[in-house]
Design a protein around this motif. Sequence first.
Motif, PDB file in Angstrom:
ATOM      1  N   ASN A  62      -3.075 -81.196 -56.033  1.00 39.91           N
ATOM      2  CA  ASN A  62      -1.932 -80.468 -56.602  1.00 39.91           C
ATOM      3  C   ASN A  62      -1.796 -79.088 -55.960  1.00 39.91           C
ATOM      4  O   ASN A  62      -0.683 -78.625 -55.702  1.00 39.91           O
ATOM      5  N   TRP A  96      -0.385 -79.849 -52.488  1.00 43.28           N
ATOM      6  CA  TRP A  96       1.013 -80.273 -52.555  1.00 43.28           C
ATOM      7  C   TRP A  96       1.944 -79.103 -52.834  1.00 43.28           C
ATOM      8  O   TRP A  96       3.097 -79.097 -52.391  1.00 43.28           O
ATOM      9  N   SER A  97       1.470 -78.112 -53.555  1.00 40.05           N
ATOM     10  CA  SER A  97       2.339 -76.978 -53.889  1.00 40.05           C
ATOM     11  C   SER A  97       2.265 -75.852 -52.859  1.00 40.05           C
ATOM     12  O   SER A  97       3.031 -74.896 -52.935  1.00 40.05           O
ATOM     13  N   ASP A 120       2.182 -87.901 -52.450  1.00 37.49           N
ATOM     14  CA  ASP A 120       1.704 -87.944 -53.828  1.00 37.49           C
ATOM     15  C   ASP A 120       0.625 -89.008 -53.953  1.00 37.49           C
ATOM     16  O   ASP A 120       0.291 -89.680 -52.976  1.00 37.49           O
TER      17      ASP A 120
END
Length: 127
Positions: free
Chosen positions: A21, A24-25, A82
């Motif tokens: 996460n 991904w950000s 994802d």
Amino acid sequence: MASPSSPGGVVLGALETEIMNVLWSAPGPLSVRDVLDRVNERRATPLAYTTIMTVLGRLADKGATTRTKQGRGYLYTAAVADEAALAVREVIRDFGAAAVAHFVDEARATPELMARLERLMREDDGT
């Protein structure tokens, strides 16, 4: 392969998901220290640098991240969009054409999914 004890065959563990996460950000590649700092922002008990380094290495081995050498360390980037993309990659790697055939059979049972699959195939063909 996913751990048999993981619910629903989840490909990533809790800490792996937390780290993904962060990646991904992120707007670009991150060092182990960058990931550690971002993960520890949300924790009452901070994790060790070596813990994050080990998990990032395992994520690279799973194909979830890519790493590029920078100085004595690495910069990490998410290699998949994802967790679903990682799961699909793993199933295709483990079962190949049989997995694709079963996926299409399952898609045929759901009209909305089959329509989406057909649209995606046409887009890929440029038609």
